[in-house]
Motif scaffolding. Structure first.
Motif, PDB file in Angstrom:
ATOM      1  N   LEU A 248       8.557   5.628 -38.550  1.00 30.02           N
ATOM      2  CA  LEU A 248       8.049   4.515 -39.345  1.00 30.02           C
ATOM      3  C   LEU A 248       9.048   4.192 -40.439  1.00 30.02           C
ATOM      4  CD1 LEU A 248       4.314   5.634 -39.893  1.00 30.02           C
ATOM      5  CD2 LEU A 248       5.203   4.133 -38.093  1.00 30.02           C
ATOM      6  N   GLY A 249       9.309   2.912 -40.649  1.00 32.74           N
ATOM      7  CA  GLY A 249      10.079   2.498 -41.817  1.00 32.74           C
ATOM      8  C   GLY A 249       9.130   2.227 -42.977  1.00 32.74           C
ATOM      9  N   ILE A 250       9.574   2.507 -44.209  1.00 34.05           N
ATOM     10  CA  ILE A 250       8.767   2.217 -45.408  1.00 34.05           C
ATOM     11  C   ILE A 250       9.656   1.598 -46.476  1.00 34.05           C
ATOM     12  CG2 ILE A 250       7.078   4.047 -44.977  1.00 34.05           C
ATOM     13  CD1 ILE A 250       8.536   5.751 -47.087  1.00 34.05           C
ATOM     14  N   TYR A 251       9.044   0.865 -47.392  1.00 29.50           N
ATOM     15  CA  TYR A 251       9.755   0.353 -48.563  1.00 29.50           C
ATOM     16  C   TYR A 251       9.928   1.488 -49.568  1.00 29.50           C
ATOM     17  CZ  TYR A 251       9.964  -4.684 -47.619  1.00 29.50           C
ATOM     18  OH  TYR A 251      10.287  -5.926 -47.126  1.00 29.50           O
ATOM     19  N   LEU A 252      11.151   1.744 -49.956  1.00 29.58           N
ATOM     20  CA  LEU A 252      11.437   2.818 -50.905  1.00 29.58           C
ATOM     21  C   LEU A 252      10.678   2.628 -52.211  1.00 29.58           C
ATOM     22  CD1 LEU A 252      13.068   5.350 -51.714  1.00 29.58           C
ATOM     23  CD2 LEU A 252      14.921   3.805 -52.420  1.00 29.58           C
TER      24      LEU A 252
ATOM     25  N   PHE B  76      13.684   2.298 -46.771  1.00 33.20           N
ATOM     26  CA  PHE B  76      14.674   1.224 -46.902  1.00 33.20           C
ATOM     27  C   PHE B  76      14.404   0.462 -48.190  1.00 33.20           C
ATOM     28  CE2 PHE B  76      14.847   2.054 -42.399  1.00 33.20           C
ATOM     29  CZ  PHE B  76      16.126   1.690 -41.984  1.00 33.20           C
ATOM     30  N   TYR B  77      15.440  -0.210 -48.677  1.00 32.67           N
ATOM     31  CA  TYR B  77      15.243  -1.113 -49.819  1.00 32.67           C
ATOM     32  C   TYR B  77      16.057  -2.379 -49.571  1.00 32.67           C
ATOM     33  CZ  TYR B  77      19.754   0.812 -51.407  1.00 32.67           C
ATOM     34  OH  TYR B  77      21.062   1.209 -51.498  1.00 32.67           O
TER      35      TYR B  77
ATOM     36  N   MET C  94      17.889  -5.195 -45.446  1.00 24.50           N
ATOM     37  CA  MET C  94      17.252  -3.889 -45.640  1.00 24.50           C
ATOM     38  C   MET C  94      18.285  -2.803 -45.379  1.00 24.50           C
ATOM     39  SD  MET C  94      14.258  -4.611 -46.644  1.00 24.50           S
ATOM     40  CE  MET C  94      13.477  -3.008 -46.619  1.00 24.50           C
ATOM     41  N   THR C  95      18.463  -1.933 -46.372  1.00 23.36           N
ATOM     42  CA  THR C  95      19.490  -0.911 -46.276  1.00 23.36           C
ATOM     43  C   THR C  95      18.959   0.384 -46.851  1.00 23.36           C
ATOM     44  OG1 THR C  95      21.816  -0.406 -46.759  1.00 23.36           O
ATOM     45  CG2 THR C  95      20.530  -1.467 -48.511  1.00 23.36           C
ATOM     46  N   LYS C  96      19.761   1.418 -46.792  1.00 26.14           N
ATOM     47  CA  LYS C  96      19.435   2.701 -47.412  1.00 26.14           C
ATOM     48  C   LYS C  96      20.726   3.421 -47.748  1.00 26.14           C
ATOM     49  CE  LYS C  96      18.103   4.643 -42.871  1.00 26.14           C
ATOM     50  NZ  LYS C  96      18.759   5.930 -42.697  1.00 26.14           N
ATOM     51  N   ASP C  97      20.621   4.538 -48.421  1.00 25.02           N
ATOM     52  CA  ASP C  97      21.822   5.193 -48.955  1.00 25.02           C
ATOM     53  C   ASP C  97      22.439   6.200 -47.989  1.00 25.02           C
ATOM     54  OD1 ASP C  97      21.633   3.768 -51.333  1.00 25.02           O
ATOM     55  OD2 ASP C  97      20.302   5.256 -52.246  1.00 25.02           O
ATOM     56  N   THR C  98      21.662   6.736 -47.061  1.00 28.79           N
ATOM     57  CA  THR C  98      22.203   7.694 -46.089  1.00 28.79           C
ATOM     58  C   THR C  98      21.830   7.243 -44.685  1.00 28.79           C
ATOM     59  OG1 THR C  98      20.232   9.101 -46.218  1.00 28.79           O
ATOM     60  CG2 THR C  98      22.053   9.620 -47.712  1.00 28.79           C
TER      61      THR C  98
END
Length: 535
Positions: free
Chosen positions: A404-408, A459-460, A466-470
């Protein structure tokens, strides 16, 4: 050219060796022919010892009897018997195996009768003369053939008889033989007669899917003469050719009929259930006390569970819709180990995710989705989980987790997620919430014992992406436009309505490539490729 004495001697020795090899080969060939058709030779098989037992009850008493192709069920008029009686399903603490043997031997005194047990029964069986005990457990002081039933059944047919059943007339055996011979080489490879008991034997259709670890029973026509099906449930006497019986991987596993029909149905064989004449069974119920009945029922459950585990059947569906499970649960580890190269071990066995594991994944996914929704955490079906929803409205049949993807920015809304930097948390329902050690994401495990899990990927948005840090090494782990999540749309998944990207096909093709929905493939085709012809 002159030949020296040594050369001549060497030539003679070679010729002699070739002659010896020729005669040895001929002898072995003749022995194999007698083994296949024992009625053509006069040689009888030598008596084999029994493990740990002696006297009339052991294999040393009387020797194995070779059967011939002609004649009736017994040895009348000088002809060898065509049938060996096998009594397999009985309990050592209370049984009537001796009475069963006597009833058959009264009608056919030369009929071979074998009581078959895993270990020497205690108390020992009181068998009449002409009946023998075969112990299947190996013993270090005996040769291997002493414990292998195919060396002790030398007749054309084997008759599988439940405990407490009696033979009233020899023509019952003769009719079974005629019926089976009348089927020729067709799919009917077994013939059965009912036992006169309080509950009638059921004729069932059995479908076994090893790929899905599942056996499914369904009702079939029964009660009419010549009913043909793939399994029986209840008391029945079953006739099968010995060659067919011993071509099964485990011919005499317990419970006998359950074991037999799982194996025969996988081979496409059928059983013909005759209307009669039925075999009598004066010893019904078999057990004289409620305690002994309880012991027998407990042993039957244990034997069934052991058999299903050995066969790799983790889910049993009965005709009434009830289910039995023989796989993992909340208190046990999952059915497979650490996944290497995105390819779980069961794929190499040509199997898919065990149904108990899929059940645990569905339960965990529903549980997590409910908590995210009630906590105000925006989520969506991600990666292979979204792909499963698009194809099956469920988890992909060979998948081993849920994504599942979620909003950070919504993580602080959920009490289970916001404090996980300090370690894992086991909630009131036994689910384990933790920050994954493999990267910057969250994981919810089915239990402390069972590590089937749902992964939550935060993700943010940044400049509409939509991206993320790792990132992981999975090809689907990439940035994507936020417009896929504006708005999120409901989508059926695993028995619930979950949220998904608003154009799931375009979203999936961005991550996996064009045509991914219509062209299923295992996660790492370089290691294991899906054979689509078997779908």
């Amino acid at each position: 050219m002159r030949v020296s004495f040594c050369q001549g001697l060497l030539t003679g020795a070679i010729a002699l060796n070739l002659l010896i090899l020729y005669y040895v080969s001929r002898a072995q060939q003749q022995m194999m022919e007698r083994r296949r058709d024992p009625g053509k030779g006069s040689l009888k098989k030598a008596a084999l010892p029994v493990s740990g037992l002696g006297g009339a009850a052991g294999l040393a008493g009387g020797g194995a009897v070779a059967g011939g192709p002609g004649g009736g069920a017994g040895m009348g008029n000088g002809r060898s018997p065509r049938v060996t009686v096998l009594v397999r399903d009985f309990e050592d603490f209370e049984n009537y195996v001796g009475e069963v043997a006597r009833s058959f031997l009264r009608q056919r005194p030369d009929l071979p009768v074998l009581a078959v047990a895993d270990t020497p029964p205690y108390p020992p069986l009181a068998l009449p003369e002409g009946a023998r005990l075969l112990v299947l457990a190996p013993s270090p002081d005996q040769p291997p053939q002493a414990h292998r039933p195919e060396f002790h059944v030398q007749t054309e047919f084997a008759l599988l008889v439940p405990d407490g059943v009696e033979l009233d007339q020899a023509r019952q055996l003769e009719r079974l033989i005629r019926e089976l011979e009348g089927e020729g080489g067709g799919p009917v490879r077994l013939v059965a007669a009912p036992v006169l008991a309080r509950s009638a034997v059921q004729c069932l259709h059995l479908r076994v899917s090893l790929r899905e670890w599942t056996a499914t029973y369904a009702q079939a026509a029964s009660g009419s003469s010549g009913s043909v099906c793939t399994a029986l449930r209840g008391d029945a006497v079953v006739l099968i050719r010995s060659e067919d019986l011993f071509n099964l991987s485990t011919p005499l596993a317990r419970p006998l009929l359950a074991s037999l029909f799982v194996q025969t149905s996988l081979r496409g064989w059928k059983v013909k259930l005759l209307e009669g004449p039925p075999f009598s069974a004066s010893r019904r119920p078999l057990f004289s006390s409620a305690h002994n009945q309880w012991k027998a029922d407990s042993r039957l459950r244990e034997a069934t569970a052991r058999l299903m585990r050995d066969f790799g059947v983790k889910r049993l569906l009965h005709p009434d819709g009830k289910e039995q499970w023989f796989g993992c649960g909340k208190e046990t580890p999952r059915c497979f180990g650490t996944v290497r190269d995105d390819t779980p071990e069961y794929l190499y066995l040509e199997r898919w995710t065990p149904p108990c594991c899929l059940r645990a994944l569905r339960e965990t996914a529903k549980y997590v989705i409910n908590i995210l929704e009630s906590s105000g955490v925006r989520y969506w079906l991600e990666g292979g989980t979204l792909l499963g929803a698009a194809r099956h409205q469920d988890i992909i049949p060979w998948d081993y987790d849920v994504d599942l993807g979620i909003y950070l920015e919504d993580v602080p809304n959920c009490d289970y997620l916001k404090n996980l930097d300090a370690g894992s948390l086991v909630d009131a329902n036994g689910y384990v919430w933790e920050r994954a050690v493999e990267g910057d994401f969250y994981r919810v495990q089915y239990s402390e014992a069972n590590h089937l899990h749902v992964d939550l990927w935060p993700f943010y948005p940044r400049n509409g992406v939509m991206t993320k840090d790792t990132w992981t090494e999975h090809k689907q782990d990439v940035e994507f436009p936020e417009h896929f999540l504006q708005p999120l749309v409901p989508m059926p998944f695993a028995g619930v309505t979950a949220y998904a990207p608003n154009n799931h096909r375009a979203f999936l093709e961005l991550k996996f490539g064009e045509g991914v929905v219509e062209n299923p493939q295992y996660p790492n085709p370089a290691k294991k490729r899906l054979d689509r012809s078997r779908l």
